[in-house]
Design a protein around this motif. Structure first.
Motif, PDB file in Angstrom:
ATOM      1  N   VAL A  52      -5.633 -58.153 -17.257  1.00  0.00           N
ATOM      2  CA  VAL A  52      -4.220 -57.810 -17.088  1.00  0.00           C
ATOM      3  C   VAL A  52      -4.060 -56.412 -17.675  1.00  0.00           C
ATOM      4  CG1 VAL A  52      -1.827 -58.390 -17.642  1.00  0.00           C
ATOM      5  CG2 VAL A  52      -3.520 -60.233 -17.357  1.00  0.00           C
ATOM      6  N   LEU A  53      -3.544 -55.491 -16.879  1.00  0.00           N
ATOM      7  CA  LEU A  53      -3.315 -54.118 -17.329  1.00  0.00           C
ATOM      8  C   LEU A  53      -1.817 -53.831 -17.355  1.00  0.00           C
ATOM      9  CD1 LEU A  53      -5.974 -52.169 -15.211  1.00  0.00           C
ATOM     10  CD2 LEU A  53      -6.251 -53.242 -17.447  1.00  0.00           C
ATOM     11  N   VAL A  54      -1.412 -52.948 -18.255  1.00  0.00           N
ATOM     12  CA  VAL A  54      -0.023 -52.505 -18.299  1.00  0.00           C
ATOM     13  C   VAL A  54       0.027 -50.986 -18.208  1.00  0.00           C
ATOM     14  CG1 VAL A  54       0.931 -54.484 -19.545  1.00  0.00           C
ATOM     15  CG2 VAL A  54       0.000 -52.552 -20.834  1.00  0.00           C
ATOM     16  N   ALA A  55       1.092 -50.500 -17.576  1.00  0.00           N
ATOM     17  CA  ALA A  55       1.391 -49.072 -17.548  1.00  0.00           C
ATOM     18  C   ALA A  55       2.454 -48.831 -18.605  1.00  0.00           C
ATOM     19  CB  ALA A  55       1.895 -48.650 -16.173  1.00  0.00           C
ATOM     20  N   VAL A  56       2.189 -47.875 -19.501  1.00  0.00           N
ATOM     21  CA  VAL A  56       3.086 -47.599 -20.618  1.00  0.00           C
ATOM     22  C   VAL A  56       3.567 -46.158 -20.525  1.00  0.00           C
ATOM     23  CG1 VAL A  56       3.300 -47.559 -23.126  1.00  0.00           C
ATOM     24  CG2 VAL A  56       1.819 -49.279 -22.034  1.00  0.00           C
ATOM     25  N   LEU A  57       4.878 -46.001 -20.589  1.00  0.00           N
ATOM     26  CA  LEU A  57       5.503 -44.685 -20.546  1.00  0.00           C
ATOM     27  C   LEU A  57       6.481 -44.599 -21.714  1.00  0.00           C
ATOM     28  CD1 LEU A  57       5.833 -42.059 -18.861  1.00  0.00           C
ATOM     29  CD2 LEU A  57       7.649 -43.237 -17.612  1.00  0.00           C
ATOM     30  N   ASN A  58       6.267 -43.632 -22.584  1.00  0.00           N
ATOM     31  CA  ASN A  58       7.122 -43.473 -23.774  1.00  0.00           C
ATOM     32  C   ASN A  58       7.240 -44.784 -24.558  1.00  0.00           C
ATOM     33  OD1 ASN A  58       7.628 -40.754 -23.106  1.00  0.00           O
ATOM     34  ND2 ASN A  58       9.281 -41.378 -21.738  1.00  0.00           N
ATOM     35  N   ASP A  59       6.108 -45.425 -24.798  1.00  0.00           N
ATOM     36  CA  ASP A  59       6.028 -46.671 -25.570  1.00  0.00           C
ATOM     37  C   ASP A  59       6.713 -47.857 -24.900  1.00  0.00           C
ATOM     38  OD1 ASP A  59       4.551 -45.510 -27.671  1.00  0.00           O
ATOM     39  OD2 ASP A  59       6.396 -44.710 -28.549  1.00  0.00           O
ATOM     40  N   ARG A  60       6.954 -47.775 -23.605  1.00  0.00           N
ATOM     41  CA  ARG A  60       7.604 -48.864 -22.867  1.00  0.00           C
ATOM     42  C   ARG A  60       6.703 -49.322 -21.725  1.00  0.00           C
ATOM     43  NH1 ARG A  60      13.282 -48.425 -19.461  1.00  0.00           N
ATOM     44  NH2 ARG A  60      13.348 -50.610 -18.845  1.00  0.00           N
ATOM     45  N   VAL A  61       6.503 -50.634 -21.609  1.00  0.00           N
ATOM     46  CA  VAL A  61       5.756 -51.185 -20.476  1.00  0.00           C
ATOM     47  C   VAL A  61       6.644 -51.073 -19.240  1.00  0.00           C
ATOM     48  CG1 VAL A  61       4.725 -53.262 -19.478  1.00  0.00           C
ATOM     49  CG2 VAL A  61       4.361 -52.732 -21.904  1.00  0.00           C
ATOM     50  N   VAL A  62       6.164 -50.326 -18.237  1.00  0.00           N
ATOM     51  CA  VAL A  62       6.958 -50.083 -17.030  1.00  0.00           C
ATOM     52  C   VAL A  62       6.333 -50.718 -15.787  1.00  0.00           C
ATOM     53  CG1 VAL A  62       8.037 -47.997 -17.943  1.00  0.00           C
ATOM     54  CG2 VAL A  62       5.881 -47.820 -16.666  1.00  0.00           C
ATOM     55  N   GLY A  63       5.184 -51.350 -15.968  1.00  0.00           N
ATOM     56  CA  GLY A  63       4.538 -52.026 -14.852  1.00  0.00           C
ATOM     57  C   GLY A  63       3.306 -52.749 -15.338  1.00  0.00           C
ATOM     58  N   TRP A  64       2.823 -53.662 -14.503  1.00  0.00           N
ATOM     59  CA  TRP A  64       1.604 -54.386 -14.851  1.00  0.00           C
ATOM     60  C   TRP A  64       0.871 -54.812 -13.589  1.00  0.00           C
ATOM     61  CZ3 TRP A  64       1.070 -59.533 -13.375  1.00  0.00           C
ATOM     62  CH2 TRP A  64       2.237 -60.203 -13.007  1.00  0.00           C
ATOM     63  N   ALA A  65      -0.416 -55.028 -13.763  1.00  0.00           N
ATOM     64  CA  ALA A  65      -1.265 -55.524 -12.676  1.00  0.00           C
ATOM     65  C   ALA A  65      -2.260 -56.500 -13.273  1.00  0.00           C
ATOM     66  CB  ALA A  65      -2.004 -54.376 -11.991  1.00  0.00           C
ATOM     67  N   SER A  66      -2.642 -57.471 -12.479  1.00  0.00           N
ATOM     68  CA  SER A  66      -3.646 -58.430 -12.944  1.00  0.00           C
ATOM     69  C   SER A  66      -4.540 -58.845 -11.794  1.00  0.00           C
ATOM     70  CB  SER A  66      -2.977 -59.671 -13.552  1.00  0.00           C
ATOM     71  OG  SER A  66      -2.251 -60.388 -12.572  1.00  0.00           O
ATOM     72  N   LEU A  67      -5.724 -59.286 -12.164  1.00  0.00           N
ATOM     73  CA  LEU A  67      -6.611 -59.957 -11.234  1.00  0.00           C
ATOM     74  C   LEU A  67      -6.631 -61.412 -11.662  1.00  0.00           C
ATOM     75  CD1 LEU A  67      -9.468 -57.336 -10.933  1.00  0.00           C
ATOM     76  CD2 LEU A  67      -7.664 -57.851  -9.277  1.00  0.00           C
ATOM     77  N   ASN A  68      -6.329 -62.277 -10.719  1.00  0.00           N
ATOM     78  CA  ASN A  68      -6.158 -63.696 -11.000  1.00  0.00           C
ATOM     79  C   ASN A  68      -7.221 -64.503 -10.281  1.00  0.00           C
ATOM     80  OD1 ASN A  68      -3.418 -63.095 -12.172  1.00  0.00           O
ATOM     81  ND2 ASN A  68      -3.103 -62.440 -10.062  1.00  0.00           N
ATOM     82  N   PRO A  69      -7.689 -65.582 -10.894  1.00  0.00           N
ATOM     83  CA  PRO A  69      -8.649 -66.433 -10.187  1.00  0.00           C
ATOM     84  C   PRO A  69      -8.063 -66.872  -8.844  1.00  0.00           C
ATOM     85  CG  PRO A  69      -8.435 -67.116 -12.469  1.00  0.00           C
ATOM     86  CD  PRO A  69      -7.356 -66.096 -12.222  1.00  0.00           C
ATOM     87  N   TYR A  70      -8.876 -66.792  -7.808  1.00  0.00           N
ATOM     88  CA  TYR A  70      -8.423 -67.199  -6.481  1.00  0.00           C
ATOM     89  C   TYR A  70      -8.434 -68.712  -6.346  1.00  0.00           C
ATOM     90  CZ  TYR A  70      -8.415 -67.920  -1.462  1.00  0.00           C
ATOM     91  OH  TYR A  70      -8.128 -68.373  -0.207  1.00  0.00           O
TER      92      TYR A  70
END
Length: 161
Positions: A52-70
């Motif tokens: 699970v990854l997060v995108a952080v801008l100015n110390d704020r999580v503004v998006g996320w992505a994950s790879l999930n078991p199929y």
């Protein structure tokens, strides 16, 4: 903007972004909010193979992505499904591109072979984004989800890592 592995304390922000999508988009076919407890359980099922990854801008999580078991069947162990969500105030700013790129690279490094994505009909920007990163359409599931008063098709896309 930085992209990094998500930590347990990111789950509140991940949950806020996800639940907004539940109520306002067809990016998820969930129709009720996920609870914080459910979010933590979901998060704890992820690991090196399914980051699970997060995108952080100015110390704020503004998006996320994950790879999930199929699937829980062992023959599918090297196949994952991608999830990608951007905070409503930050869509259209390239955050999704960066997250998709980085989560695919993490999946490749983890030894995954195939990544799938299910995208509701009408979400042309998501289909375009996936095409930019080498996903191809492998089929359309007709009228498999009911949301916002209508039956929706789902486009299945696939990328070989």
């Amino acid at each position: 903007m930085d992209v990094r592995l998500a930590r347990l304390d990111d789950n509140k922000a991940i949950l806020e972004i996800y639940n907004e999508a539940v109520h306002n988009t067809t990016a998820t076919f969930d129709t009720v909010d996920r609870t914080y407890e459910q979010q933590v359980q979901w998060f704890e099922k992820h690991g090196d193979m399914h980051p699970v990854l997060v995108a952080v801008l100015n110390d704020r999580v503004v998006g996320w992505a994950s790879l999930n078991p199929y699937s829980d069947r062992l023959a599918y162990a090297r196949t994952a499904e991608v999830s990608l969500y951007i905070h409503r105030d930050f869509r259209g700013q390239g955050i999704g591109k960066r997250l998709l790129n980085d989560v695919l690279e993490a999946g490749r490094n983890a030894g995954l072979h195939t990544v799938l994505s299910r995208i509701a009909e009408g979400n042309e920007s998501s289909i375009r984004l996936h095409r930019q990163y080498g996903f191809g359409v492998v089929g359309t599931m007709k009228e498999v989800g009911f949301k916002f008063g209508r039956m929706l098709d789902v486009v299945m896309m696939q990328k070989m890592l």
